[in-house]
Every structure is written in C-alpha cells, then in structure tokens.
Motif scaffolding. Structure first.
Motif, PDB file in Angstrom:
ATOM      1  N   LEU A 122       0.830  -1.206   0.000  1.00  0.00           N
ATOM      2  CA  LEU A 122       0.000   0.000   0.000  1.00  0.00           C
ATOM      3  C   LEU A 122       0.860   1.249   0.000  1.00  0.00           C
ATOM      4  O   LEU A 122       1.986   1.253   0.483  1.00  0.00           O
ATOM      5  CB  LEU A 122      -0.913   0.020   1.228  1.00  0.00           C
ATOM      6  CG  LEU A 122      -1.960  -1.076   1.330  1.00  0.00           C
ATOM      7  CD1 LEU A 122      -2.733  -0.907   2.627  1.00  0.00           C
ATOM      8  CD2 LEU A 122      -2.904  -1.044   0.134  1.00  0.00           C
ATOM      9  N   SER A 123       0.270   2.325  -0.519  1.00  0.00           N
ATOM     10  CA  SER A 123       0.925   3.623  -0.421  1.00  0.00           C
ATOM     11  C   SER A 123       0.908   4.087   1.040  1.00  0.00           C
ATOM     12  O   SER A 123       0.134   3.575   1.862  1.00  0.00           O
ATOM     13  CB  SER A 123       0.199   4.659  -1.277  1.00  0.00           C
ATOM     14  OG  SER A 123      -1.075   4.939  -0.717  1.00  0.00           O
ATOM     15  N   LEU A 124       1.752   5.054   1.328  1.00  0.00           N
ATOM     16  CA  LEU A 124       1.805   5.577   2.689  1.00  0.00           C
ATOM     17  C   LEU A 124       0.479   6.203   3.097  1.00  0.00           C
ATOM     18  O   LEU A 124       0.047   6.080   4.250  1.00  0.00           O
ATOM     19  CB  LEU A 124       2.927   6.608   2.804  1.00  0.00           C
ATOM     20  CG  LEU A 124       4.341   6.037   2.687  1.00  0.00           C
ATOM     21  CD1 LEU A 124       5.354   7.166   2.534  1.00  0.00           C
ATOM     22  CD2 LEU A 124       4.679   5.190   3.894  1.00  0.00           C
ATOM     23  N   GLU A 125      -0.166   6.880   2.137  1.00  0.00           N
ATOM     24  CA  GLU A 125      -1.437   7.515   2.471  1.00  0.00           C
ATOM     25  C   GLU A 125      -2.493   6.460   2.836  1.00  0.00           C
ATOM     26  O   GLU A 125      -3.286   6.664   3.759  1.00  0.00           O
ATOM     27  CB  GLU A 125      -1.942   8.353   1.284  1.00  0.00           C
ATOM     28  CG  GLU A 125      -1.178   9.640   1.054  1.00  0.00           C
ATOM     29  CD  GLU A 125       0.118   9.432   0.290  1.00  0.00           C
ATOM     30  OE1 GLU A 125       0.873  10.407   0.140  1.00  0.00           O
ATOM     31  OE2 GLU A 125       0.390   8.290  -0.152  1.00  0.00           O
ATOM     32  N   HIS A 126      -2.507   5.354   2.119  1.00  0.00           N
ATOM     33  CA  HIS A 126      -3.463   4.286   2.436  1.00  0.00           C
ATOM     34  C   HIS A 126      -3.131   3.631   3.759  1.00  0.00           C
ATOM     35  O   HIS A 126      -4.019   3.284   4.543  1.00  0.00           O
ATOM     36  CB  HIS A 126      -3.498   3.251   1.304  1.00  0.00           C
ATOM     37  CG  HIS A 126      -4.192   3.744   0.069  1.00  0.00           C
ATOM     38  ND1 HIS A 126      -4.051   3.141  -1.164  1.00  0.00           N
ATOM     39  CD2 HIS A 126      -5.035   4.786  -0.129  1.00  0.00           C
ATOM     40  CE1 HIS A 126      -4.784   3.782  -2.063  1.00  0.00           C
ATOM     41  NE2 HIS A 126      -5.379   4.783  -1.454  1.00  0.00           N
ATOM     42  N   ARG A 127      -1.852   3.446   3.996  1.00  0.00           N
ATOM     43  CA  ARG A 127      -1.480   2.846   5.286  1.00  0.00           C
ATOM     44  C   ARG A 127      -1.914   3.727   6.437  1.00  0.00           C
ATOM     45  O   ARG A 127      -2.361   3.249   7.479  1.00  0.00           O
ATOM     46  CB  ARG A 127       0.029   2.654   5.352  1.00  0.00           C
ATOM     47  CG  ARG A 127       0.553   1.596   4.427  1.00  0.00           C
ATOM     48  CD  ARG A 127       1.996   1.364   4.725  1.00  0.00           C
ATOM     49  NE  ARG A 127       2.723   1.017   3.526  1.00  0.00           N
ATOM     50  CZ  ARG A 127       4.003   0.726   3.509  1.00  0.00           C
ATOM     51  NH1 ARG A 127       4.692   0.773   4.625  1.00  0.00           N
ATOM     52  NH2 ARG A 127       4.596   0.412   2.389  1.00  0.00           N
ATOM     53  N   ALA A 128      -1.749   5.031   6.237  1.00  0.00           N
ATOM     54  CA  ALA A 128      -2.073   5.956   7.323  1.00  0.00           C
ATOM     55  C   ALA A 128      -3.543   5.839   7.724  1.00  0.00           C
ATOM     56  O   ALA A 128      -3.880   5.767   8.913  1.00  0.00           O
ATOM     57  CB  ALA A 128      -1.738   7.389   6.923  1.00  0.00           C
ATOM     58  N   VAL A 129      -4.436   5.799   6.733  1.00  0.00           N
ATOM     59  CA  VAL A 129      -5.860   5.739   7.094  1.00  0.00           C
ATOM     60  C   VAL A 129      -6.201   4.381   7.702  1.00  0.00           C
ATOM     61  O   VAL A 129      -7.040   4.282   8.606  1.00  0.00           O
ATOM     62  CB  VAL A 129      -6.786   6.054   5.893  1.00  0.00           C
ATOM     63  CG1 VAL A 129      -6.678   7.527   5.498  1.00  0.00           C
ATOM     64  CG2 VAL A 129      -6.526   5.150   4.718  1.00  0.00           C
ATOM     65  N   LEU A 130      -5.563   3.318   7.228  1.00  0.00           N
ATOM     66  CA  LEU A 130      -5.842   2.001   7.822  1.00  0.00           C
ATOM     67  C   LEU A 130      -5.377   1.949   9.267  1.00  0.00           C
ATOM     68  O   LEU A 130      -6.074   1.410  10.148  1.00  0.00           O
ATOM     69  CB  LEU A 130      -5.154   0.894   7.019  1.00  0.00           C
ATOM     70  CG  LEU A 130      -5.738   0.559   5.643  1.00  0.00           C
ATOM     71  CD1 LEU A 130      -4.976  -0.611   5.022  1.00  0.00           C
ATOM     72  CD2 LEU A 130      -7.222   0.222   5.736  1.00  0.00           C
ATOM     73  N   VAL A 131      -4.201   2.495   9.520  1.00  0.00           N
ATOM     74  CA  VAL A 131      -3.678   2.487  10.895  1.00  0.00           C
ATOM     75  C   VAL A 131      -4.577   3.309  11.806  1.00  0.00           C
ATOM     76  O   VAL A 131      -4.932   2.882  12.917  1.00  0.00           O
ATOM     77  CB  VAL A 131      -2.230   3.023  10.923  1.00  0.00           C
ATOM     78  CG1 VAL A 131      -1.782   3.322  12.347  1.00  0.00           C
ATOM     79  CG2 VAL A 131      -1.286   2.017  10.267  1.00  0.00           C
TER      80      VAL A 131
END
Lengths: 187, 284
Positions: A122-131
């Motif tokens: 995943l991109s960092l932006e996607h990881r951020a929202v998942l976290v």
C-alpha cells in the motif's frame, strides 16, 4: 493536565513540552510503526513529528484538539522519513525482535504473512488511514479532522486501501493454490 | 470477505504485531535536547484562511541552518534566514474580518452611468459592455499553499519576515464576473511590541482572479485587529483591476466573516466601472 501542558508549550515552555512528548510518545510511535513497519524509522519519524509539533504548536488554537492535530504532523513526518530513504522497504516478515502485545482471541482467518505482504504494497497515504481506523479506532470523521482532509477523501482512501489489500490476497491465494483462502476473500 | 471483516483482520494484525515503544521518557529527553535549536513558528494570521490539504513538509533540520544573504530586517535584528518548502498548517478556521466593509460604502458607485438595466448580475448588454456596477458576495475556497517561502527569524526565534508565499484555489461569487480561480501572493513583516508578547503583523501581496472572460488583479494590504473587537479579526482590502472582458471595471473585495470548518471564506465587495479610487481623498 494535557491542556495545561499544551498551553504552556505554546508559550515556549520546554519543560512542559518534554512532559507532553513523554505522555504522547507511545501513541505516536504506535501509529508511526503501523505506517512504516520499521522500528528505527518509526522512532525517527516520531521524534521528528514531536519536533514539528513543538515548532507549530503556537498555531494550535484549540488545545483540546491537540491529539487529533498531532496525528497530522506525525503522519507527515512518516511520509518524510520514508521519502528520505529511497531504498527503504518495510519489513514484511515478523522478526524475532517483534514482540506481540496481544492476540485476536478468535484466531486469524488470513495468514499473517500474507496480510503483511498485502499491507506492504500500500501507499503511505493508504497505510495511514488504515492504521488510524483499525489500530487507533478513529472514526472516518476523526480521521478527516486529524489529517485535515474531507471525510469523503477518508472514505475513498479506506475503500481503495481495502480493495488493494483484497486484490493482493486474492492474487496470493491463486499463486499458492489455497482454495479456502480464495473463498474467504472473494466478496 | 467484506470490508468490515477485512478491517477487523487488519486491526487484529496491527495489534498482534505491535512492538513495545522505546522508553518514552528517554525519547522525550532526546527531543527536548533539540528544542533550543528548533524555533517555534509564531501564530500566523492569513488574510484568506486557506488550508493545506494532503501536502506535507520536506523540512529537515535545515530549520536551523543559515542561508546565504540574509534579508535585512527592519527592526535592527540580524535575521536567521530559513528557506524551504513550508507546510502551511491549518489553524482552526475562525478568522473573522469585516471591519473594513464599512470603508467600502464611502467609495463605491451604486449608479449605473451607462443606462444599463443590469437585471441579471454579471450580464453585459453588448459585446463591449463589461457589465454594470454591482455589490458582490461569495466565498473563497481553500486551495493549495504555500510555495517556496523564505522566512527570517531573530535570535529568539521570533519571525521577522516572510516572502514568497503563494496560495491558490477557487472563488465563487454571486456575480459570475468575479468567479473563477484565484492565486494570492503573500508577504509578511512582523514587529515586536515592547512590553507584550504580541507582535504587530503587516501583510501584503497580490491577488488574481481568472475566468474564461478575463482577469482581475491587484494589490492588497492587511493588518490585524488583535483582540480589540473580535478575536482574529483580519483587516484586508483587495483592490482589483479588470482585464479582458472586464476592461474598464475595478473591484474592491474584503473578507466578511470566518472561514469556518469547511474552508469557505466569505467575501463581500463591489464591481464598479471606473479606475480604482486614488490614494488621495482629493483630486489634484
């Protein structure tokens, strides 16, 4: 207590900020590690995030919003740390140094190494929202406030992130020939 | 597996693979040791409250490094120059302005000297007619910020100057002539007030509004009504001259309220068919 420390830090009180940093470091590190999946990188990002918080805290109008506001700076610091390391690839394996803090009582349905690889893509932006959503249990509204993005963007990123994870899991299942896993992930 | 179930799996994965954080007291001490070299950015009041969305800083520890050729400060301090692509953080969106609206009433034309009906705002009666005078109202929407800003600071970390900031977005007014894309250039000078922590801020720059029919452009200046009437009251006036279809028109605009939670800064003003008022109250 927090509001008082935030107010004092806004006025340049370094001691107050140190206390604030100590109190919030575990939470921020947890998010950074969730995004970066690298302990040393997460610690660097957390410290840089705290420095950014110190720099910009005079601009924080509402001290009660400190926690949400701090997520934004921390996530930005994670992005910057990852970009500074062009050769960085997050660890996809659970190393002996990782110490599980808790375990899901119902038992995993998806193999953890598969999920790790999927999240790694995943991109960092996607990881951020998942976290923020699934580790920190923030609502989409709270995530939008934290990252200063519209709620529709939060929903869009969450949906896209989950689709991407699902896509990798399905591809993995086909590759490994695990029919049961494919049946689980197919909608 | 639906999204809810997959989300729970992901959450469980995160919790299972959580690692014990470093000692928070020690980490906080390491951060505290760097605070003195990390100047705080004092509160900034933007003439238009735009918000930085999804862009992020490329700042490193360059924040404390000197650049060549410091910009001379106006108050005798030797500045520290900091140049970088700067993250503009969104303040709570509560900038309230409007004290200058009263000043508009004394200089605006209400009459329609060309005999136009002007029943539809923004409607021109022929190809050469840029349209009637009109009061206008609308909103300036959040956009991108801030470009390659350069800031200077004094030895105590107080900002002295800002140059080179550029922001952009969309503006929608009830008169289509003033709707379109906006771009704003911003400079700031700050001065200490002896005996107080509050600093006097002077802002100035250029505003351009562009649409298919033409442009509006001009200068603006503002300062700050600090805690005198309303908190965070920005006193700004945008003085614009029309080009293209709007040749021959001028406009005065000012913020008329708070941008609120959704990045909508209300604007009010007027379009009128003459040059901008002269600087002097009397014609020579």
């Amino acid at each position: 207590m927090d509001n008082d420390l935030v107010t004092r830090a806004k006025d340049g009180d370094e001691r107050a900020f140190e206390m604030l940093a100590a109190a919030h470091h575990p939470r921020l590190f947890r998010v950074a590690y969730g995004i970066l999946r690298d302990r040393h990188l997460a610690e660097d990002a957390t410290q840089q995030g705290l420095l950014d918080i110190w720099r910009h805290i005079p601009r924080l109008r509402d001290t009660s919003r400190f926690e949400a506001w701090s997520y934004r700076l921390l996530v930005n610091a994670c992005y910057d740390e990852a970009k500074r390391r062009p050769n960085w690839v997050p660890s996809a394996d659970l190393t002996p140094g990782d110490m599980p803090v808790s375990r899901d009582a119902s038992g995993p349905v998806i193999a953890r190494d598969q999920l790790s690889r999927a999240l790694q893509r995943l991109s960092l932006e996607h990881r951020a929202v998942l976290v923020l959503r699934y580790l920190m249990d923030l609502s989409p509204q709270e995530i939008g406030d934290a990252l200063d993005i519209p709620r529709r963007t939060v929903y869009s990123r969450l949906q896209r992130a989950l689709e991407n994870v699902r896509g990798v899991l399905e591809a993995d299942a086909r590759t490994s020939g695990r029919v049961s896993a494919r049946e689980e992930v197919t909608r | 597996m639906n999204d809810e179930r997959l989300g729970k799996e992901i959450g469980a994965f995160y919790r299972e693979t959580d690692v014990r954080p470093p000692d928070s007291q020690e980490s906080a001490r390491q951060v505290a040791a760097r605070l003195r070299r990390t100047p705080q950015v004092k509160r900034r009041r933007w003439p238009a409250a735009w918000w930085l969305r999804t862009t992020h800083s490329t700042d490193t520890d360059q924040a404390t490094e000197h650049q060549a050729s410091p910009i001379p400060a106006t108050n005798g301090h030797t500045p520290t120059v900091i140049g970088r692509t700067h993250v503009m953080f969104s303040p709570v969106k509560a900038i309230t302005a409007g004290a200058l609206v009263f000043a508009l009433g004394g200089t605006l034309l209400i009459a329609q000297p060309f005999g136009q009906q002007g029943s539809v705002p923004g409607a021109a009666t022929d190809a050469d007619d840029p349209g009637p005078a009109a009061y206008v109202h609308g909103f300036m929407f959040e956009g991108d910020c801030c470009g390659a800003e350069v800031e200077t600071y004094d030895d105590e970390g107080n900002r002295l100057t800002l140059r080179g900031s550029v922001a952009s977005g969309n503006v929608k007014m009830d008169d289509a002539r003033m709707s379109g894309a906006w771009e704003m250039k911003l400079s700031i000078d700050e001065f200490p007030q002896p005996g107080t922590e509050e600093r006097v801020e002077i802002h100035w720059g250029e505003l351009t509004i562009t649409n298919d029919q033409g442009d509006w452009s001009g200068a603006w200046k503002s300062t700050y009504d600090s805690e005198q009437v309303l908190e965070e009251t920005e006193l700004a006036l945008y003085e614009l001259t029309g080009t293209g279809t709007y040749e021959g028109l001028s406009a005065l605009l000012a913020p008329t309220g708070s941008a609120g939670e959704f990045g909508k800064l209300p604007l009010g003003g007027a379009i009128f068919p003459s040059p901008l008022p002269p600087d002097s109250a009397y014609d020579d």
